[in-house]
Design a protein around this motif. Sequence first.
Motif, mmCIF file in Angstrom:
data_model
loop_
_atom_site.group_PDB
_atom_site.id
_atom_site.type_symbol
_atom_site.label_atom_id
_atom_site.label_comp_id
_atom_site.label_asym_id
_atom_site.label_seq_id
_atom_site.Cartn_x
_atom_site.Cartn_y
_atom_site.Cartn_z
ATOM 1 N N ARG A 52 15.340 -20.144 15.781
ATOM 2 C CA ARG A 52 13.956 -20.434 15.586
ATOM 3 C C ARG A 52 13.400 -21.409 16.253
ATOM 4 O O ARG A 52 12.270 -21.492 16.835
ATOM 5 N N SER A 53 14.180 -22.502 16.555
ATOM 6 C CA SER A 53 13.601 -23.614 17.315
ATOM 7 C C SER A 53 13.343 -23.409 18.619
ATOM 8 O O SER A 53 12.884 -24.077 19.308
ATOM 9 N N GLN A 54 13.838 -22.355 19.212
ATOM 10 C CA GLN A 54 13.603 -21.698 20.632
ATOM 11 C C GLN A 54 11.994 -21.740 20.800
ATOM 12 O O GLN A 54 11.100 -21.277 19.903
ATOM 13 N N GLN A 55 11.590 -21.931 22.133
ATOM 14 C CA GLN A 55 10.324 -21.325 22.451
ATOM 15 C C GLN A 55 10.007 -20.101 22.498
ATOM 16 O O GLN A 55 11.016 -19.225 22.597
ATOM 17 N N ARG A 56 8.999 -19.487 22.591
ATOM 18 C CA ARG A 56 8.663 -18.236 22.524
ATOM 19 C C ARG A 56 9.378 -17.625 24.062
ATOM 20 O O ARG A 56 9.633 -16.413 23.671
ATOM 21 N N GLY B 106 12.080 -18.328 25.131
ATOM 22 C CA GLY B 106 13.386 -18.160 24.950
ATOM 23 C C GLY B 106 13.837 -16.863 23.821
ATOM 24 O O GLY B 106 14.529 -16.045 24.149
ATOM 25 N N ARG B 107 12.607 -16.528 23.132
ATOM 26 C CA ARG B 107 12.791 -15.515 22.414
ATOM 27 C C ARG B 107 12.701 -14.202 22.921
ATOM 28 O O ARG B 107 13.189 -13.098 22.811
ATOM 29 N N VAL B 108 11.549 -14.312 24.055
ATOM 30 C CA VAL B 108 11.207 -13.054 24.889
ATOM 31 C C VAL B 108 12.443 -12.659 25.782
ATOM 32 O O VAL B 108 12.705 -11.660 26.140
ATOM 33 N N ASP B 109 13.117 -13.738 26.532
ATOM 34 C CA ASP B 109 14.094 -13.490 27.243
ATOM 35 C C ASP B 109 15.371 -12.878 26.510
ATOM 36 O O ASP B 109 15.863 -11.995 26.774
ATOM 37 N N HIS B 110 15.719 -13.165 25.073
ATOM 38 C CA HIS B 110 16.582 -12.487 24.391
ATOM 39 C C HIS B 110 16.417 -11.146 24.264
ATOM 40 O O HIS B 110 17.166 -10.243 24.202
ATOM 41 N N LEU B 111 15.187 -10.888 23.749
ATOM 42 C CA LEU B 111 14.724 -9.522 23.372
ATOM 43 C C LEU B 111 14.724 -8.879 24.610
ATOM 44 O O LEU B 111 15.394 -7.525 24.557
ATOM 45 N N LEU B 112 14.381 -9.169 25.915
ATOM 46 C CA LEU B 112 14.454 -8.451 26.973
ATOM 47 C C LEU B 112 15.852 -8.266 27.407
ATOM 48 O O LEU B 112 16.233 -7.163 27.739
ATOM 49 N N PRO C 87 12.591 -14.659 36.727
ATOM 50 C CA PRO C 87 12.547 -15.752 37.908
ATOM 51 C C PRO C 87 11.028 -16.503 37.765
ATOM 52 O O PRO C 87 10.917 -17.514 37.989
ATOM 53 N N LEU C 88 10.106 -15.420 37.285
ATOM 54 C CA LEU C 88 8.622 -16.026 37.190
ATOM 55 C C LEU C 88 8.406 -17.165 36.129
ATOM 56 O O LEU C 88 7.529 -17.753 36.030
ATOM 57 N N THR C 89 9.174 -17.066 35.122
ATOM 58 C CA THR C 89 9.298 -18.052 34.018
ATOM 59 C C THR C 89 10.157 -18.846 34.025
ATOM 60 O O THR C 89 10.420 -19.841 33.103
ATOM 61 N N ALA C 90 11.121 -19.004 34.992
ATOM 62 C CA ALA C 90 12.321 -19.765 34.949
ATOM 63 C C ALA C 90 11.952 -21.334 35.201
ATOM 64 O O ALA C 90 12.798 -22.153 35.058
ATOM 65 N N ASP C 91 10.749 -21.508 35.881
ATOM 66 C CA ASP C 91 10.440 -22.759 36.117
ATOM 67 C C ASP C 91 10.095 -23.711 34.674
ATOM 68 O O ASP C 91 9.789 -24.787 34.959
ATOM 69 N N ARG C 92 10.096 -22.799 33.878
ATOM 70 C CA ARG C 92 9.693 -23.525 32.577
ATOM 71 C C ARG C 92 10.789 -23.711 31.706
ATOM 72 O O ARG C 92 10.736 -23.505 30.565
ATOM 73 N N CYS C 93 11.908 -23.994 32.252
ATOM 74 C CA CYS C 93 13.105 -24.262 31.597
ATOM 75 C C CYS C 93 12.978 -25.602 30.579
ATOM 76 O O CYS C 93 12.159 -26.432 30.648
ATOM 77 N N GLN C 94 13.705 -25.261 29.500
ATOM 78 C CA GLN C 94 13.712 -26.453 28.431
ATOM 79 C C GLN C 94 14.573 -27.742 28.761
ATOM 80 O O GLN C 94 15.345 -27.485 29.700
#
Length: 116
Positions: free
Chosen positions: A30-34, A36-42, A78-85
Amino acid sequence: MSAADVVDCMLTALFVAAALRSLRQAVLFRSQQRRGRVDHLLHAVMALAMAVMPWNVGRMPSGIPQTAFFAAAALWFPLTADRCQGPAGGETDRGRTETQVGLGCRPVLAGWFGRS
């Protein structure tokens, strides 16, 4: 059971395991940002789709909605990867540096999309 059926079973087991791991990551951390959760669900949805591909499950729906969904999901990464933690080269959420994990996404995307 033929050799092809054994391979189909192995592929199904592999992709179901990958989907379960992705679902576990999305739910437990749950500490992940949104993002990260979307990545895992996809990843979970794509793995489940690949798990049923070897089996003839009857009449499949039209390929257009499936193609649109998976194309959008593939573009999400790739479009959201520049927002890495974490900063580039800094600590990630698992305590490893990005250079230990790989190149990290920011330098790679900077080269792909001409960003700095």
